[in-house]
Design a protein around this motif. Structure first.
Motif, PDB file in Angstrom:
ATOM      1  N   ASN A 474       0.842  -1.196   0.000  1.00  0.00           N
ATOM      2  CA  ASN A 474       0.000   0.000   0.000  1.00  0.00           C
ATOM      3  C   ASN A 474       0.882   1.254   0.000  1.00  0.00           C
ATOM      4  O   ASN A 474       0.623   2.235  -0.703  1.00  0.00           O
ATOM      5  CB  ASN A 474      -0.876  -0.044   1.266  1.00  0.00           C
ATOM      6  CG  ASN A 474      -1.757   1.173   1.418  1.00  0.00           C
ATOM      7  OD1 ASN A 474      -2.610   1.421   0.591  1.00  0.00           O
ATOM      8  ND2 ASN A 474      -1.544   1.944   2.479  1.00  0.00           N
ATOM      9  N   ASP A 477       2.492   1.767  -3.350  1.00  0.00           N
ATOM     10  CA  ASP A 477       1.506   2.305  -4.294  1.00  0.00           C
ATOM     11  C   ASP A 477       1.288   3.802  -4.051  1.00  0.00           C
ATOM     12  O   ASP A 477       1.402   4.619  -4.962  1.00  0.00           O
ATOM     13  CB  ASP A 477       0.192   1.528  -4.123  1.00  0.00           C
ATOM     14  CG  ASP A 477      -0.902   2.063  -5.047  1.00  0.00           C
ATOM     15  OD1 ASP A 477      -0.555   2.587  -6.129  1.00  0.00           O
ATOM     16  OD2 ASP A 477      -2.093   1.954  -4.689  1.00  0.00           O
ATOM     17  N   PRO A 501      -5.233  -6.836 -10.755  1.00  0.00           N
ATOM     18  CA  PRO A 501      -6.089  -5.815 -10.147  1.00  0.00           C
ATOM     19  C   PRO A 501      -6.793  -6.308  -8.875  1.00  0.00           C
ATOM     20  O   PRO A 501      -6.938  -5.548  -7.917  1.00  0.00           O
ATOM     21  CB  PRO A 501      -7.100  -5.482 -11.248  1.00  0.00           C
ATOM     22  CG  PRO A 501      -6.416  -5.866 -12.522  1.00  0.00           C
ATOM     23  CD  PRO A 501      -5.506  -7.014 -12.203  1.00  0.00           C
ATOM     24  N   ALA A 502      -7.193  -7.584  -8.861  1.00  0.00           N
ATOM     25  CA  ALA A 502      -7.902  -8.090  -7.674  1.00  0.00           C
ATOM     26  C   ALA A 502      -6.974  -8.076  -6.457  1.00  0.00           C
ATOM     27  O   ALA A 502      -7.381  -7.717  -5.346  1.00  0.00           O
ATOM     28  CB  ALA A 502      -8.400  -9.509  -7.950  1.00  0.00           C
ATOM     29  N   LYS A 503      -5.710  -8.448  -6.668  1.00  0.00           N
ATOM     30  CA  LYS A 503      -4.733  -8.448  -5.568  1.00  0.00           C
ATOM     31  C   LYS A 503      -4.501  -7.016  -5.081  1.00  0.00           C
ATOM     32  O   LYS A 503      -4.476  -6.743  -3.878  1.00  0.00           O
ATOM     33  CB  LYS A 503      -3.420  -9.070  -6.063  1.00  0.00           C
ATOM     34  CG  LYS A 503      -2.359  -9.243  -4.971  1.00  0.00           C
ATOM     35  CD  LYS A 503      -1.132  -9.921  -5.566  1.00  0.00           C
ATOM     36  CE  LYS A 503       0.039  -9.893  -4.634  1.00  0.00           C
ATOM     37  NZ  LYS A 503       0.064 -10.942  -3.651  1.00  0.00           N
ATOM     38  N   LYS A 504      -4.360  -6.116  -6.051  1.00  0.00           N
ATOM     39  CA  LYS A 504      -4.150  -4.711  -5.673  1.00  0.00           C
ATOM     40  C   LYS A 504      -5.323  -4.197  -4.836  1.00  0.00           C
ATOM     41  O   LYS A 504      -5.127  -3.520  -3.825  1.00  0.00           O
ATOM     42  CB  LYS A 504      -4.026  -3.853  -6.936  1.00  0.00           C
ATOM     43  CG  LYS A 504      -2.681  -3.938  -7.629  1.00  0.00           C
ATOM     44  CD  LYS A 504      -2.691  -2.931  -8.749  1.00  0.00           C
ATOM     45  CE  LYS A 504      -1.432  -2.945  -9.550  1.00  0.00           C
ATOM     46  NZ  LYS A 504      -1.515  -2.152 -10.757  1.00  0.00           N
ATOM     47  N   GLU A 505      -6.517  -4.559  -5.257  1.00  0.00           N
ATOM     48  CA  GLU A 505      -7.692  -4.064  -4.544  1.00  0.00           C
ATOM     49  C   GLU A 505      -7.755  -4.644  -3.129  1.00  0.00           C
ATOM     50  O   GLU A 505      -8.066  -3.952  -2.161  1.00  0.00           O
ATOM     51  CB  GLU A 505      -8.955  -4.417  -5.330  1.00  0.00           C
ATOM     52  CG  GLU A 505     -10.121  -3.541  -4.896  1.00  0.00           C
ATOM     53  CD  GLU A 505     -11.429  -3.982  -5.518  1.00  0.00           C
ATOM     54  OE1 GLU A 505     -11.426  -4.323  -6.720  1.00  0.00           O
ATOM     55  OE2 GLU A 505     -12.435  -3.985  -4.777  1.00  0.00           O
ATOM     56  N   ALA A 506      -7.409  -5.926  -3.022  1.00  0.00           N
ATOM     57  CA  ALA A 506      -7.439  -6.571  -1.699  1.00  0.00           C
ATOM     58  C   ALA A 506      -6.401  -5.920  -0.771  1.00  0.00           C
ATOM     59  O   ALA A 506      -6.665  -5.686   0.414  1.00  0.00           O
ATOM     60  CB  ALA A 506      -7.164  -8.064  -1.857  1.00  0.00           C
ATOM     61  N   SER A 508      -5.244  -2.888  -0.947  1.00  0.00           N
ATOM     62  CA  SER A 508      -5.692  -1.547  -0.625  1.00  0.00           C
ATOM     63  C   SER A 508      -6.817  -1.586   0.418  1.00  0.00           C
ATOM     64  O   SER A 508      -6.839  -0.804   1.368  1.00  0.00           O
ATOM     65  CB  SER A 508      -6.121  -0.909  -1.942  1.00  0.00           C
ATOM     66  OG  SER A 508      -6.755   0.250  -1.722  1.00  0.00           O
ATOM     67  N   LYS A 509      -7.725  -2.557   0.282  1.00  0.00           N
ATOM     68  CA  LYS A 509      -8.846  -2.672   1.223  1.00  0.00           C
ATOM     69  C   LYS A 509      -8.334  -3.051   2.627  1.00  0.00           C
ATOM     70  O   LYS A 509      -8.698  -2.441   3.632  1.00  0.00           O
ATOM     71  CB  LYS A 509      -9.810  -3.752   0.710  1.00  0.00           C
ATOM     72  CG  LYS A 509     -11.152  -3.702   1.354  1.00  0.00           C
ATOM     73  CD  LYS A 509     -12.134  -4.604   0.619  1.00  0.00           C
ATOM     74  CE  LYS A 509     -13.168  -5.038   1.635  1.00  0.00           C
ATOM     75  NZ  LYS A 509     -13.653  -6.374   1.442  1.00  0.00           N
ATOM     76  N   ASP A 512      -6.524   0.063   4.110  1.00  0.00           N
ATOM     77  CA  ASP A 512      -7.424   1.140   4.560  1.00  0.00           C
ATOM     78  C   ASP A 512      -8.089   0.754   5.864  1.00  0.00           C
ATOM     79  O   ASP A 512      -8.187   1.538   6.798  1.00  0.00           O
ATOM     80  CB  ASP A 512      -8.500   1.415   3.501  1.00  0.00           C
ATOM     81  CG  ASP A 512      -7.897   2.157   2.311  1.00  0.00           C
ATOM     82  OD1 ASP A 512      -6.737   2.599   2.420  1.00  0.00           O
ATOM     83  OD2 ASP A 512      -8.589   2.261   1.279  1.00  0.00           O
TER      84      ASP A 512
END
Ligand SMILES: Cc1cc2nc3c(=O)[nH]c(=O)nc-3n(C[C@H](O)[C@H](O)[C@H](O)COP(=O)(O)OP(=O)(O)OC[C@H]3O[C@@H](n4cnc5c(N)ncnc54)[C@H](O)[C@@H]3O)c2cc1C
Ligand code: SF4
Length: 522
Positions: A474, A477, A501-506, A508-509, A512
């Motif tokens: 994170n 990024d 993208p799915a890994k990046k989103e996970a 980031s989630k 956060d």
């Protein structure tokens, strides 16, 4: 403070009044070494003025052991000076040095006062104001407790001159580990041999301890009562408070631990807070021990075949390299660096820094050690505590303040460069060539915390994953500009870009959620 609360000390110190004295030396609390008094002071034995000042100590939650150490070592030194024939005036109270010195100059018009420049910026500035008011009756001498001269280095350091090159110059000037103009063994730096993990069951010698005498016991009782709400514990106080005790502890380091200092310098182990480290910074930082004498001992151990080159070079580099450089950086960058915040982080300090209450085993072990002893070694400070502070986007000044209050060896001149320059990259890269952040793999590689942790080191994101793992990506990024521009770490951004993208989103989630839900100190 009433007289009974310091009755042992009062009975042990023969005090003088300033009446009839024309010359005095103000002894600042971190200049406790009579061998470095100015020559005329050593010859003429003028009045020595000590100020035990509580104002600042009450305002901030300094570790109780830090307060005990500061007051006990200063009291012992005052007694030693009196025993050596110096007249001593020992002042206590909430006022700062400048108030007390100003008062004395007003009350005793025949008195002139000398001091050696204080390291701390604010103390220095306050005393400079006294110097400006009484230019003919005050004398400010250079601070003699370091080897490098600020006037030769500060401009270069401000321009980004790195520690490694400074260190090589220091090797040449001091002659440590030099062999006919070349570094002993052919290399300047043996860090590559100094990155071993501690093998399971490896013997680590017990660190020698000093028994508090009646004077120190009195300080312990007083600090425990008067600073009860402060961070940390007084229990088990076992630091040296005199030069002779500190020399004994140094002796045991050189005989028992220097040998393996190098290989395990970066290792971390549960229940072994000091490993093969010297634990001598506290004594160097108030003058009880001198950096040169410790380097002499280390070099002698190498020459006599008692310790290998990688250990001795590593130890000497920490002192004539890092320690000296850090002090020069402070001289070069103050006061503007105080407000540095390159990443613009503004979160408050996570609460676990104060109570160790976190499921992250590495963090809770490291903070627990600090609560008990006001000490953790360099890699814990850098790669666990500062790392988690930075990864959780904490205001670097909040991290700086915690280190300043929590460690016995802390002072602004050393904490500020280490936090704002080295560990959080807040100065934007003047001191460090890259942000010191890492995922959990580094902590797992160098330590043994992960096997007992509630989090899984092998899980990279989502429920139960090691927070260092996702927080690191994170960070890469969000701070991609700082990483991209930097040759040493730009490849990390490329790696991040290749994640699906799915890994990046996970990631980031998870990040956060962790950052936003973390209990923080109000
Ligand atoms: C975030 C952070 C905060 C720090 N805060 C302090 C502090 O308040 N006081 C302090 O003295 N050091 C500080 N350091 C530097 C270093 O961590 C400590 O000097 C060291 O851990 C002290 O333990 P030791 O005496 O066992 O050191 P050893 O591992 O035995 O090292 C030998 C000596 O080298 C010197 N040294 C090594 N690295 C540094 C450095 N980066 N800066 C200054 N001196 C260094 C110390 O005097 C130390 O005693 C900090 C480092 C970081 C990353
Ligand atoms: S799993 Fe992560 S949080 Fe737990 S000890 Fe290892 S590095 Fe620390």
């Amino acid at each position: 403070m009433t007289t009974t609360e310091r009755s042992v000390f009062d009975q042990s110190l023969k005090q003088s009044t300033p009446e009839g004295f024309e010359q005095a030396l103000l002894v600042i609390h971190d200049q406790l070494n009579s061998g470095l008094f100015p020559d005329d002071v050593i010859q003429n034995k003028p009045l020595l003025i000590f100020v035990e000042s509580y104002g600042q100590s009450r305002e901030h939650p300094y570790h109780k052991k830090k307060l005990v150490y500061q007051f006990a070592s200063q009291r012992h030194f005052a007694i030693e000076c009196a025993d050596a024939g110096y007249p001593v005036l020992y002042l206590t109270g909430d006022e700062h040095y400048n108030d007390r010195i100003g008062q004395l100059l007003r009350e005793y018009p025949d008195l002139s006062i000398t001091w050696m420049q204080p390291l701390e910026w604010d103390t220095r500035k306050r005393l400079e104001a006294v110097n400006a008011d009484y230019p003919d009756r005050t004398r400010v001498l250079a601070n003699p407790f370091f080897m490098a001269k600020p006037e030769e280095w500060t401009d270069k350091i401000r321009d980004g001159y790195r520690m490694e090159f400074f260190y090589r110059e220091m090797r040449k000037t001091t002659g440590y580990l030099m062999d006919e103009g070349r570094p002993a063994g052919g290399e300047w730096n043996y860090d590559k041999s100094n990155r071993e993990k501690l093998p399971e069951g490896h013997n680590v010698p017990e660190i020698a301890a000093c028994e508090p005498d009646d004077i120190t016991q009195e300080v312990i009782g007083w600090v425990a009562d008067s600073f009860a709400g402060h961070f940390g514990e007084t229990d088990g106080f076992n630091l040296a408070v005199t030069r002779s005790e500190a020399l004994q502890l140094a002796d045991s380091f050189f005989k028992e631990r220097l040998n393996e200092f190098g290989p395990y310098e970066d290792a971390m182990a549960r229940g072994k807070p000091t490993l093969f480290h010297s634990v001598l910074s506290v004594y160097m930082n108030n003058g009880l021990l001198l950096p040169g004498e410790l380097c002499d001992r280390a070099e002698a151990a190498y020459i006599e075949g008692q310790a290998p080159l990688n250990s001795v070079e590593g130890y000497i580099r920490q002192i004539i390299g890092w320690r000296e450089y850090i002090r020069l950086y402070y001289e070069a960058m103050m006061p503007d660096v105080r407000s540095a915040n390159a990443f613009g982080f503004s979160n408050k300090l996570p609460r676990f820094f104060w109570d160790a209450d976190t499921k992250m085993n590495c963090v809770s072990e490291a903070v627990g050690q600090v609560i008990r002893n006001g000490y953790s070694h360099h890699i814990q400070r850098l790669m666990i505590l500062s790392n988690i502070g930075n990864l959780t986007e904490t205001d670097p000044h909040a991290i700086f303040e915690w280190f300043l209050y929590a460690y016995v060896d802390a002072s602004e001149w050393v904490v500020l460069p280490n936090v704002l320059g080295m560990s959080t990259f807040a100065d934007g890269g003047v001191l460090a060539s890259k942000p010191y952040v890492s995922g959990g793999n580094y902590i797992n590689k160098m330590g043994d915390y992960c096997k007992d942790c509630s989090y899984s080191i092998s899980k990279k994101e989502g429920e139960g994953a090691c927070p260092f793992n996702y927080l690191y990506w994170n960070f890469v990024d969000k701070q991609r500009d700082a990483f991209k521009e930097n040759g040493r770490v730009s490849f990390m951004v490329n790696t991040w870009e290749k994640f699906d993208p799915a890994k990046k989103e996970a990631i980031s989630k998870s990040s956060d959620q962790f950052i936003n839900e973390l209990p923080r100190y109000q």
